[in-house]
Scaffold this active site. Structure first.
Site, PDB file in Angstrom:
ATOM      1  CE  LYS A  87      80.030 -75.153   3.895  1.00 56.94           C
ATOM      2  NZ  LYS A  87      79.251 -76.165   4.652  1.00 56.94           N
TER       3      LYS A  87
ATOM      4  NE  ARG B  12      77.783 -71.270   8.769  1.00 58.98           N
ATOM      5  CZ  ARG B  12      78.918 -71.982   8.621  1.00 58.98           C
ATOM      6  NH1 ARG B  12      79.953 -71.441   8.029  1.00 58.98           N
ATOM      7  NH2 ARG B  12      78.975 -73.214   9.037  1.00 58.98           N
TER       8      ARG B  12
ATOM      9  NE  ARG C  35      83.949 -82.182  10.008  1.00 55.71           N
ATOM     10  CZ  ARG C  35      83.364 -81.102   9.507  1.00 55.71           C
ATOM     11  NH1 ARG C  35      83.525 -80.773   8.238  1.00 55.71           N
ATOM     12  NH2 ARG C  35      82.582 -80.348  10.244  1.00 55.71           N
TER      13      ARG C  35
ATOM     14  NE  ARG D 224      84.615 -78.423  13.012  1.00 51.94           N
ATOM     15  CZ  ARG D 224      84.029 -77.887  11.954  1.00 51.94           C
ATOM     16  NH1 ARG D 224      84.615 -77.978  10.775  1.00 51.94           N
ATOM     17  NH2 ARG D 224      82.881 -77.275  12.071  1.00 51.94           N
TER      18      ARG D 224
ATOM     19  NE  ARG E 154      78.470 -77.664  13.094  1.00 54.13           N
ATOM     20  CZ  ARG E 154      79.290 -78.704  12.876  1.00 54.13           C
ATOM     21  NH1 ARG E 154      79.279 -79.744  13.695  1.00 54.13           N
ATOM     22  NH2 ARG E 154      80.091 -78.700  11.853  1.00 54.13           N
TER      23      ARG E 154
HETATM   24  P1  AMP Z   1      82.290 -74.385   9.603  1.00 51.98           P
HETATM   25  O1  AMP Z   1      83.721 -74.797   9.751  1.00 51.98           O
HETATM   26  O2  AMP Z   1      82.016 -73.598   8.363  1.00 51.98           O
HETATM   27  O3  AMP Z   1      81.355 -75.543   9.794  1.00 51.98           O
HETATM   28  O4  AMP Z   1      81.994 -73.383  10.813  1.00 51.98           O
HETATM   29  C1  AMP Z   1      82.106 -73.772  12.173  1.00 51.98           C
HETATM   30  C2  AMP Z   1      81.411 -72.750  13.063  1.00 51.98           C
HETATM   31  O5  AMP Z   1      82.040 -71.479  12.930  1.00 51.98           O
HETATM   32  C3  AMP Z   1      79.938 -72.507  12.747  1.00 51.98           C
HETATM   33  O6  AMP Z   1      79.080 -73.433  13.362  1.00 51.98           O
HETATM   34  C4  AMP Z   1      79.747 -71.088  13.305  1.00 51.98           C
HETATM   35  O7  AMP Z   1      79.641 -71.112  14.719  1.00 51.98           O
HETATM   36  C5  AMP Z   1      81.066 -70.432  12.955  1.00 51.98           C
HETATM   37  N1  AMP Z   1      81.026 -69.794  11.604  1.00 51.98           N
HETATM   38  C6  AMP Z   1      81.764 -70.154  10.510  1.00 51.98           C
HETATM   39  N2  AMP Z   1      81.478 -69.367   9.463  1.00 51.98           N
HETATM   40  C7  AMP Z   1      80.537 -68.486   9.891  1.00 51.98           C
HETATM   41  C8  AMP Z   1      79.818 -67.429   9.274  1.00 51.98           C
HETATM   42  N3  AMP Z   1      79.997 -67.117   7.985  1.00 51.98           N
HETATM   43  N4  AMP Z   1      78.910 -66.751  10.028  1.00 51.98           N
HETATM   44  C9  AMP Z   1      78.731 -67.028  11.335  1.00 51.98           C
HETATM   45  N5  AMP Z   1      79.349 -68.023  11.979  1.00 51.98           N
HETATM   46  C10 AMP Z   1      80.255 -68.755  11.275  1.00 51.98           C
END
Ligand code: AMP
Length: 190
Positions: free
Chosen positions: A14, A89, A128, A134, A146
């Site tokens: 994404k 989400r 990654r 991260r 996740r």
């Molecule tokens: P991402 O970078 O999108 O993979 O997000 C990393 C982490 O941030 C996720 O595993 C969640 O803990 C948190 N996170 C990101 N976006 C959301 C969202 N829309 N709702 C809830 N938690 C989020």
């Protein structure tokens, strides 16, 4: 106005595709994951609170991320359109986004769902981890959690957008350029 919802499990690509879409179509890229990592880095109260969830691969509470998106929409009121990456989400987030867009902008144009096989997701996230720094990419049990959280809480949103006639699945396997080509074919038709 073009409002794209970029959808898919962790590791689907994404963020990578959002960067390219942003350049080509001049849209504002809103990634809740990036915003949360910014808060973490700046050691804010919100960041400290969010980290507890992020480290385990759990979702940060809806009201926190909805508030963040509300602020960003207001800050970018003159934008051509938005790419939503990693948001919504949950169904509560999707409903909130529809309401926010009704007030401030145009509705979601389409949901592009990047479809990638499980083993490939794990492979990409582990790769990654070597460069992202991260914490949630480093631990295989957090990666698996996740992906599981995605299946349980996020994947049902496909039906939410299907009901609005906006669900567009795209093959997310292959090279970044090939996948971007597929994305552009969809966007150019809008
Ligand atoms: P991402 O970078 O999108 O993979 O997000 C990393 C982490 O941030 C996720 O595993 C969640 O803990 C948190 N996170 C990101 N976006 C959301 C969202 N829309 N709702 C809830 N938690 C989020």
């Amino acid at each position: 106005m073009l409002n794209i919802l970029l959808f898919g499990p962790p590791g689907a690509g994404k963020g990578t595709q959002a960067e390219r879409i942003k350049e080509k179509y001049r849209l504002v890229h809103l990634s809740t994951g990036d915003i949360l990592r910014g808060e973490l880095k700046a050691k804010t109260e919100l960041g400290r609170e969010a980290q507890k969830y992020m480290d385990k691969g759990e979702l940060v509470p809806d009201e926190v991320v909805i508030g963040m998106i509300d602020n960003k929409l207001k800050e970018n009121s003159g934008a051509n359109g938005f790419i939503f990456d990693g948001f919504p989400r949950t169904t509560a987030q999707a409903k909130a986004l529809d309401e926010l867009l009704e007030k401030s902008a145009s509705p979601i144009s389409t949901m592009i769902s990047l479809e990638v096989q499980h083993d490939e997701l794990v492979k990409r996230l582990q790769k990654r981890a070597e460069v992202s720094g991260r914490a949630d990419d480093k631990d295989i049990s957090v990666i698996e959690n996740r992906i599981q959280v995605y299946h349980n809480e996020t994947a049902p949103l496909k039906d939410y957008y299907k009901a609005q006639g906006k669900y567009t699945p795209i093959d997310g396997m292959g090279s970044i350029e090939d996948i971007f080509g597929r994305v552009c074919t969809v966007l150019d038709e809008l």
